[in-house]
Design a protein around this motif. Structure first.
Motif, short mmCIF file in Angstrom:
data_model
loop_
_atom_site.label_atom_id
_atom_site.label_comp_id
_atom_site.label_asym_id
_atom_site.label_seq_id
_atom_site.Cartn_x
_atom_site.Cartn_y
_atom_site.Cartn_z
N ALA A 85 0.83 -1.21 0.00
CA ALA A 85 0.00 0.00 0.00
C ALA A 85 0.86 1.26 0.00
CB ALA A 85 -0.92 0.00 1.22
N TYR A 138 1.69 2.75 -3.46
CA TYR A 138 0.68 3.62 -4.06
C TYR A 138 0.73 5.02 -3.43
CZ TYR A 138 -1.32 -0.61 -6.09
OH TYR A 138 -1.51 -1.76 -6.81
N PHE A 172 -5.52 1.24 -8.36
CA PHE A 172 -4.80 0.04 -7.94
C PHE A 172 -4.56 -0.89 -9.11
CE2 PHE A 172 -7.13 1.04 -3.83
CZ PHE A 172 -6.07 1.81 -3.36
N LEU A 210 -3.29 -6.95 -2.88
CA LEU A 210 -3.18 -5.61 -3.42
C LEU A 210 -2.20 -5.57 -4.58
CD1 LEU A 210 -4.05 -2.66 -3.14
CD2 LEU A 210 -2.23 -2.36 -1.45
N ALA A 230 -4.00 -6.38 -7.53
CA ALA A 230 -5.23 -5.58 -7.68
C ALA A 230 -6.46 -6.46 -7.49
CB ALA A 230 -5.26 -4.87 -9.03
N HIS A 280 -11.05 -4.65 -12.68
CA HIS A 280 -10.48 -5.18 -11.44
C HIS A 280 -11.38 -6.27 -10.89
CE1 HIS A 280 -7.35 -2.13 -11.06
NE2 HIS A 280 -8.24 -1.28 -11.53
N THR A 319 -6.06 0.87 2.44
CA THR A 319 -5.61 0.37 1.15
C THR A 319 -5.05 -1.04 1.27
OG1 THR A 319 -5.12 2.60 0.35
CG2 THR A 319 -3.98 0.79 -0.74
N ARG A 372 -11.81 2.12 -6.97
CA ARG A 372 -11.92 0.66 -6.97
C ARG A 372 -13.32 0.21 -6.56
NH1 ARG A 372 -13.52 -3.22 -7.16
NH2 ARG A 372 -12.77 -5.33 -6.70
#
Length: 322
Positions: free
Chosen positions: A45, A48, A56, A106, A109, A226, A271, A306
């Motif tokens: 996270a 990002y 993401f 993550l 994604a 996603h 996140t 997202r």
């Protein structure tokens, strides 16, 4: 920002930063990568956050060998041939995650695939071995900026946001890796051109489908769909209705939460938990997931993007190529 030496002491110190959950940039043959422990949700996270990445997208995971890659993804026959021919090197393969894959959701994604490569740079391989972790590593620059091919480029863009950089000198290739995925029938698909030409790839495995022709395989560096849960998603919910799971952020709605992304209102923590929370709630077979309000600032912009994708009608969740 610290500049780590490229001797054993420097690499060991940089690897300690990685294992502590911090970010370290390092040279590869393509561009400098912004490395984080790919098994650490919070560290991923932080990528990002440091880059200001607007959504993401899947991240490329770097490992030191084909044998290590098999710990995280499942290879088909064509992928094995490509890896044997072009690894170590500027080729990324998008392959199914193995069962119980330890890499953060993550980094994928939320998808069931993982983008992975073995870099063709001696220093990068030594660093990966020192870390003893798979490293998620997009380009080490602010999102939307020019990809960094020298350590100074990293310093100029990310000073104060990461622990340091392993200075391996100029990157010899200077463009990102070529990305190849696979159709449902196992045919190779060129998802992103890069440091290895299509002609070289096709000399090894025959014709590659184009992403436009296939339209199903997501890739780093591309606009894509996603992971969407089977459950319907209701956004900005301040109440929990019968039969719903409630995904909260902060203390305001913790009393009705089935999962709280961050009781302290930390967007980086939220996140880190987002995709694993959606998977968990989906596995509980709720018909709908209600999501509490999340501020539209910083990483909250990406989280809300997202979630809006997850809440969209199913026909709007198709892959979009660029």
């Amino acid at each position: 920002m610290r500049i780590f030496k490229t001797d054993n002491t420097g690499l060991t110190e940089a690897a300690e930063e990685i294992r502590a959950g911090r970010l370290v940039a390092f040279a590869t043959e393509t561009v400098y990568g912004l490395g984080a422990d790919a098994t650490n949700d919070h560290a991923v996270a932080s990528i990002y956050e440091a880059k200001g990445r607007p959504s993401f997208n899947p991240l490329i995971v770097h490992v030191p060998s084909l044998a290590k890659a098999r710990d995280y993804v499942t290879f088909n026959e064509t992928a094995e041939r490509l890896a044997a021919t072009f690894w170590p090197g500027a080729l990324t393969l998008v392959l199914p995650r193995v069962k119980d894959c330890p890499v953060s959701r993550l980094a994928s994604a939320g998808l069931e695939t993982l983008a992975i490569r073995v870099p063709g740079h001696k220093l990068a391989l030594e660093f990966l071995k020192s870390c003893d972790r798979p490293l998620a590593a997009p380009s080490a620059n602010p999102s939307g900026g020019i990809s960094p091919t020298k350590a100074q480029h990293v310093i100029d863009g990310l000073d104060g946001k990461i622990a340091g950089v392993v200075d391996g000198g100029p990157c010899p290739v200077g463009v990102e890796s070529t990305v190849v995925g696979f159709s449902d029938e196992g045919e190779p698909v060129l998802l992103r051109p890069g440091g290895i030409t299509q002609e070289a790839l096709e000399a090894s495995v025959g014709p590659l489908l184009s992403h436009d022709a296939d339209g199903t395989t997501p890739s780093p560096g591309m606009l894509l769909s996603h992971y969407a849960p089977d459950a319907a998603v209701r956004l900005n919910a301040t109440t929990k209705e019968p039969g719903e799971a409630y995904l909260a952020f902060g203390r305001a709605y913790d009393a009705i939460a089935d999962v709280n992304l961050s009781i302290n209102g930390d967007l980086t923590e939220a996140t880190a938990l987002l995709f694993s929370a959606l998977h968990f709630l989906d596995e509980m077979k709720f018909k709908r997931i209600a999501v509490g309000p999340i501020p539209e600032v910083g990483l909250g912009v990406a989280i809300n993007d997202r979630l809006r994708r997850a809440a969209a009608p199913r026909h709007e969740k198709e892959t979009v190529g660029t």
